[in-house]
Design an enzyme around this catalytic site. Sequence first.
Site, PDB file in Angstrom:
ATOM      1  N   HIS A  70       2.966 -22.231  -6.429  1.00  0.00           N
ATOM      2  CA  HIS A  70       3.940 -21.255  -6.928  1.00  0.00           C
ATOM      3  C   HIS A  70       3.194 -20.122  -7.650  1.00  0.00           C
ATOM      4  O   HIS A  70       2.259 -20.383  -8.398  1.00  0.00           O
ATOM      5  CB  HIS A  70       4.905 -21.926  -7.906  1.00  0.00           C
ATOM      6  CG  HIS A  70       5.851 -20.966  -8.562  1.00  0.00           C
ATOM      7  ND1 HIS A  70       6.948 -20.452  -7.904  1.00  0.00           N
ATOM      8  CD2 HIS A  70       5.837 -20.399  -9.800  1.00  0.00           C
ATOM      9  CE1 HIS A  70       7.586 -19.626  -8.726  1.00  0.00           C
ATOM     10  NE2 HIS A  70       6.924 -19.581  -9.886  1.00  0.00           N
TER      11      HIS A  70
ATOM     12  N   GLU B 143      18.247  -3.363  28.359  1.00  0.00           N
ATOM     13  CA  GLU B 143      18.238  -4.825  28.434  1.00  0.00           C
ATOM     14  C   GLU B 143      19.269  -5.306  29.459  1.00  0.00           C
ATOM     15  O   GLU B 143      20.430  -4.917  29.411  1.00  0.00           O
ATOM     16  CB  GLU B 143      18.549  -5.421  27.061  1.00  0.00           C
ATOM     17  CG  GLU B 143      18.740  -6.926  27.021  1.00  0.00           C
ATOM     18  CD  GLU B 143      17.546  -7.679  27.574  1.00  0.00           C
ATOM     19  OE1 GLU B 143      17.754  -8.462  28.523  1.00  0.00           O
ATOM     20  OE2 GLU B 143      16.415  -7.462  27.070  1.00  0.00           O
TER      21      GLU B 143
END
Length: 583
Positions: free
Chosen positions: A531, A276
């Site tokens: 839920h 990188e």
Amino acid sequence: MQSTAAVSLSASAIAGGGARSEATRRPGGLRVCGLRGEALACPSLRISPVPARLAVARAAAATNGAVAGSGGFDYDLVIIGAGVGGHGAALHAVEEGLKTAIIEGDVVGGTCVNRGCVPSKALLAVSGRMRELHDEHHMKSLGLQVSSAGYDRQAVADHANNLASKIRSNLTNSMKALGVDILTGVGTIVGKQKVRYGKAGLPDKEITARNIIIATGSTPFVPKGIEIDGKTVFTSDHALKLESVPDWIAIVGSGYIGLEFSDVYTALGSEVTFVEALDQLMPGFDPEIAKLAQRVLINPRKIDYHTGVFASKITPAKDGKPVLIELIDAKTKEHKETLEVDAALIATGRAPFTKGLGLENINVVTQRGFVPVDERMRVMDADGNVVPNLYCIGDANGKLMLAHAASAQGISVVEQISGKDHILNHLSIPAACFTHPEISMVGLTEPQAREQADKEGFEVDVVKTSFKANTKALAENEGDGIAKLIYRRDTGEILGVHILGLHAADLIHEASNAIALGTRVQDIKFAVHAHPTLSEVLDELFKAAKLQPREVPDSKPSRPPQPLLKVLSFITALLSSSRRDRQ
């Protein structure tokens, strides 16, 4: 076909608005949805039927938009490039009654379908299952016993290829079904509202169009000094074929592409080394999310990395020698070391594919290969003027190099062509990295938000919730992850949302739609979530946001305004009458 209707009360009928917050009021006043037809007879109510999009599209497809008329042009709209962006624009154009053609010099679907998003998700589906089957602790915690898992490399590669073929066929058939003319060849703009296309060895054809959209996409960017052989040094185009699984592979670049391939290769048994150029991995991500992602996606796996270095030269393996990668310091340019690996994947981003478009014929100069456009995707010439009837979408303009962004831009352009001004809010477009677990984001990162706050003089706040507190995530034994909300404390405006965790790519859309619609945290916190579901991660996130207290002058409690009481009484009476009639 059954239609739905929305009933709106005129603004004058509810003057005063009651105690609802300013953010929840809408132009036109109170909206009452879902009433039966008996309640719609009131002359003061305004009924807005929802159009049947499919019927409209079929009607237009019968003559490829001939309803609009092409005014002496061969087509109302010609699109150069049949990727996801061009496809989305073409379908919407036919729906809007525009005679439409799309030119493709390669294969329908572009990069995303053939060499990007689609086949990579097939490989990632395999890597996810392999990773789970190899996680003995995870399987035991669920009460499962699994013998050693293996894979067939060619079968995995075939799965990716077959998926791309299927989606490509679907896109082609959808355009043909709607009457879009698919023209084969390389498209070139030869003058105002004129396009030439053709294939090698065959005579070119020239057509005219009232409007033209450039949607030619991008190709992998390969820095200087890197030699591609397609076998041991390759780009994502080659990697998706999965012709081999090297023991040790270097991945140059740690963005979306690099991260996803690191997930694939490590799950299939490879060791990975990231190279990188910047000082930290995942530089495009929110820094806090990037740190957590490194702890979850990098550190526990067979991955090492070099940051702050350039791969100045990469030589493919040959004559029994390995791939050689010469690393230099990104700042001083001094040689640091040479890596010897089995293969190297170049994941340093993408470059616009705009050569050969004939832009010089209309005085347009690209900027680093990107076609310059304004906020409406209109192409700008070298003098900074709008080129009439010419637009550019997707990777070719560089605004946001994502397939769904290209499609959204294409639809926005068609809206303008159809006489409806439209500007796309790019901050509302989500992005996702399909690692295990996934990463997703929309809007600004925290540093970007704080920089904007400093310039404009407002206060930013941040709240976070954990997947460890979510029932569904715990049931899956997948508690690693967080969701992060960045917002304005004074107004409740959502500036950014970032998620790392199970199905993060699916969860982000509630946040992206909230940004697109201008919904603020004080409103969305009242939304109801099923839920137990992962969506409750965002439910808790929005509920955790706190706004700056506002000074409210002392006032006596007041009854709802009289006009509103009359309207509500009228509706109640209608509904009661309807029930008596049915009895």
